[in-house]
Design a protein around this motif. Structure first.
Motif, PDB file in Angstrom:
ATOM      1  N   LEU A  97      -7.075 -38.866   6.602  1.00 35.12           N
ATOM      2  CA  LEU A  97      -5.905 -39.035   5.738  1.00 35.12           C
ATOM      3  C   LEU A  97      -4.786 -39.684   6.531  1.00 35.12           C
ATOM      4  O   LEU A  97      -4.532 -39.294   7.676  1.00 35.12           O
ATOM      5  CB  LEU A  97      -5.421 -37.666   5.229  1.00 35.12           C
ATOM      6  N   ARG A 106      -2.627 -40.702  -2.316  1.00 32.99           N
ATOM      7  CA  ARG A 106      -3.135 -39.542  -1.589  1.00 32.99           C
ATOM      8  C   ARG A 106      -4.374 -38.940  -2.219  1.00 32.99           C
ATOM      9  O   ARG A 106      -5.294 -38.548  -1.517  1.00 32.99           O
ATOM     10  CB  ARG A 106      -2.030 -38.495  -1.446  1.00 32.99           C
ATOM     11  N   GLN A 109      -7.295 -41.053  -1.246  1.00 38.92           N
ATOM     12  CA  GLN A 109      -7.654 -40.820   0.167  1.00 38.92           C
ATOM     13  C   GLN A 109      -8.417 -39.511   0.325  1.00 38.92           C
ATOM     14  O   GLN A 109      -9.391 -39.434   1.072  1.00 38.92           O
ATOM     15  CB  GLN A 109      -6.399 -40.729   1.038  1.00 38.92           C
ATOM     16  N   GLN A 110      -7.930 -38.493  -0.364  1.00 41.53           N
ATOM     17  CA  GLN A 110      -8.563 -37.169  -0.237  1.00 41.53           C
ATOM     18  C   GLN A 110      -9.997 -37.215  -0.750  1.00 41.53           C
ATOM     19  O   GLN A 110     -10.899 -36.642  -0.151  1.00 41.53           O
ATOM     20  CB  GLN A 110      -7.740 -36.122  -0.987  1.00 41.53           C
ATOM     21  N   GLN A 111     -10.195 -37.927  -1.869  1.00 37.62           N
ATOM     22  CA  GLN A 111     -11.545 -38.033  -2.415  1.00 37.62           C
ATOM     23  C   GLN A 111     -12.460 -38.779  -1.460  1.00 37.62           C
ATOM     24  O   GLN A 111     -13.598 -38.369  -1.201  1.00 37.62           O
ATOM     25  CB  GLN A 111     -11.511 -38.711  -3.794  1.00 37.62           C
ATOM     26  N   ARG A 114     -13.295 -36.496   1.426  1.00 36.83           N
ATOM     27  CA  ARG A 114     -14.291 -35.466   1.044  1.00 36.83           C
ATOM     28  C   ARG A 114     -15.696 -36.060   1.013  1.00 36.83           C
ATOM     29  O   ARG A 114     -16.658 -35.429   1.465  1.00 36.83           O
ATOM     30  CB  ARG A 114     -13.955 -34.882  -0.340  1.00 36.83           C
ATOM     31  N   THR A 131      -6.062 -38.632  11.370  1.00 39.71           N
ATOM     32  CA  THR A 131      -5.044 -37.936  10.575  1.00 39.71           C
ATOM     33  C   THR A 131      -3.664 -38.354  11.048  1.00 39.71           C
ATOM     34  O   THR A 131      -3.399 -38.423  12.246  1.00 39.71           O
ATOM     35  CB  THR A 131      -5.214 -36.407  10.629  1.00 39.71           C
ATOM     36  N   ASP A 137      -3.268 -31.019   4.978  1.00 41.46           N
ATOM     37  CA  ASP A 137      -4.304 -31.440   4.033  1.00 41.46           C
ATOM     38  C   ASP A 137      -5.607 -31.779   4.759  1.00 41.46           C
ATOM     39  O   ASP A 137      -6.696 -31.508   4.243  1.00 41.46           O
ATOM     40  CB  ASP A 137      -3.831 -32.654   3.217  1.00 41.46           C
ATOM     41  N   THR A 138      -5.490 -32.349   5.940  1.00 43.99           N
ATOM     42  CA  THR A 138      -6.701 -32.679   6.715  1.00 43.99           C
ATOM     43  C   THR A 138      -7.480 -31.405   7.021  1.00 43.99           C
ATOM     44  O   THR A 138      -8.698 -31.324   6.793  1.00 43.99           O
ATOM     45  CB  THR A 138      -6.322 -33.401   8.018  1.00 43.99           C
ATOM     46  N   ILE A 141      -9.079 -29.810   3.830  1.00 39.55           N
ATOM     47  CA  ILE A 141     -10.303 -30.486   3.351  1.00 39.55           C
ATOM     48  C   ILE A 141     -11.466 -30.217   4.301  1.00 39.55           C
ATOM     49  O   ILE A 141     -12.591 -29.961   3.856  1.00 39.55           O
ATOM     50  CB  ILE A 141     -10.038 -31.994   3.133  1.00 39.55           C
TER      51      ILE A 141
END
Ligand SMILES: [Zn+2]
Length: 257
Positions: A97, A106, A109-111, A114, A131, A137-138, A141
Motif C-alpha cells: 500500500l 485506496r 490498492q487494498q484489493q 489482498r 508500505t 492498513d498494511t 491486511i
C-alpha cells in the motif's frame, strides 16, 4: 559476499554500462554481489525482465504488480497464480500500500494487495511488501489474509520499531535500503540497530534510492555494500558479518533458485 534482496534490474538505465546489461552484471558480481532478487513491478514488462536475467543463475525473480502501477495493470488471482506458479519464481510482489502517492485509490490498492497475499499463501511463497504512510492498513491486511503462513519481507523499511515488532510477530523479514545512510535517518538507524539478526536483510531497491556517497545518482546492486557498511557501523560489527547474516537469511527465506 552480498545478497541484494530487492532490485529492479530491468529499470536500470544502461548508458553508464556501455549500453550492455552484461556489463552491469559483471560490475555487480565484481563488487561482491553474489545474488540479486529482481523484483517485478507489472506483468506487461515481465517477459522482458525474464529475458534480461535468464542467463544469470545469480539472479532470482518475483512476480507481481506494484501498488503504484496503473489501475489498468490490475491483476486477478488466477492470472497472478498462473504466472507465479513456476519454480523460477521465488516470491510474490512487489505489492503493498502506498498512501503517499495515492496514484490508485485506496480500496483498489487494498484489493490488489489482498490478491497478492492470497496468491503467496496459496503457493507457499514469501510476499514482498511495500508500505508508505499506510502502516496500520498494511498490518491489518497481512493479518486478515494470514500472511504468517507465507512470510515475506517488509522491503525498503522506513517504519517505526513498533511496526517492525508487529511484522516480526507475523514472521516477516525487515529489509534496509540506502535510506539508512541518509543524514536525516537517525530514527531509522535506531530501528536498524534493534531488529533481531535472524530477520535482517539488505537491498538497494535500485535504480532508486542510491545510498550515500552516491545519493542522487542512479543506484545499482554494487552499491549494496554501502548499506551493509552502514548497518555494520550501526550494529557495531563487521561488514563481513553483516554480509554473512543477511545472505544466510535471504537464502533461508527465498531459497536458492
Ligand atoms: Zn521496489
Amino acid at each position: 559476499m552480498f545478497v541484494d534482496s530487492h532490485c529492479h534490474l530491468d529499470c536500470i538505465k544502461l548508458d553508464e554500462f556501455e549500453d550492455d546489461f552484461d556489463v552491469l552484471m559483471q560490475r555487480c558480481l565484481a563488487a561482491g554481489v553474489d545474488h540479486m532478487l529482481c523484483v517485478a513491478i507489472d506483468l506487461d514488462k515481465y517477459p522482458r525482465m525474464l529475458r534480461l536475467v535468464q542467463h544469470y543463475p545469480q539472479v532470482s525473480v518475483s512476480a507481481g504488480v506494484h501498488p503504484m502501477a496503473d489501475p489498468d495493470k490490475d491483476v486477478d488471482l488466477a492470472t497472478l497464480r498462473a504466472v507465479a506458479d513456476s519454480n523460477s519464481v521465488v516470491a510474490i510482489g512487489e505489492t503493498g500500500l502506498d498512501y503517499y502517492y495515492d496514484r490508485l485509490d485506496r480500496a483498489a490498492q487494498q484489493q490488489r494487495f489482498r490478491t497478492h497475499v492470497q496468491c503467496a499463501v496459496d503457493l507457499g511463497k514469501p510476499v514482498i511488501v511495500h508500505t508508505r504512510d499506510a502502516g496500520e492498513d498494511t498490518l491489518a491486511i497481512l493479518r486478515e489474509e494470514n500472511a504468517s503462513q507465507c512470510g515475506g519481507v517488509i522491503h525498503c523499511f522506513t517504519e517505526t520499531m513498533a511496526f517492525a515488532e508487529k511484522a516480526l510477530e507475523l514472521g516477516f523479514m525487515i529489509s534496509f535500503s540506502g535510506i539508512i545512510t541518509f543524514r536525516n535517518a537517525e530514527a531509522l538507524r535506531e530501528v536498524a540497530r534493534q531488529v533481531p539478526e535472524r530477520h535482517l536483510l539488505i537491498e538497494t531497491d535500485s535504480p532508486y534510492l542510491a545510498p550515500a556517497p552516491h545519493r542522487g545518482k542512479q543506484n545499482h546492486p554494487a552499491y549494496v555494500r554501502h548499506v551493509a557498511q552502514q548497518l555494520a557501523a550501526i550494529r557495531d560489527t563487521s561488514v563481513e558479518q553483516i554480509a554473512a547474516i543477511t545472505s544466510a537469511n535471504y537464502f533461508r527465506v527465498f531459497g536458492r533458485c
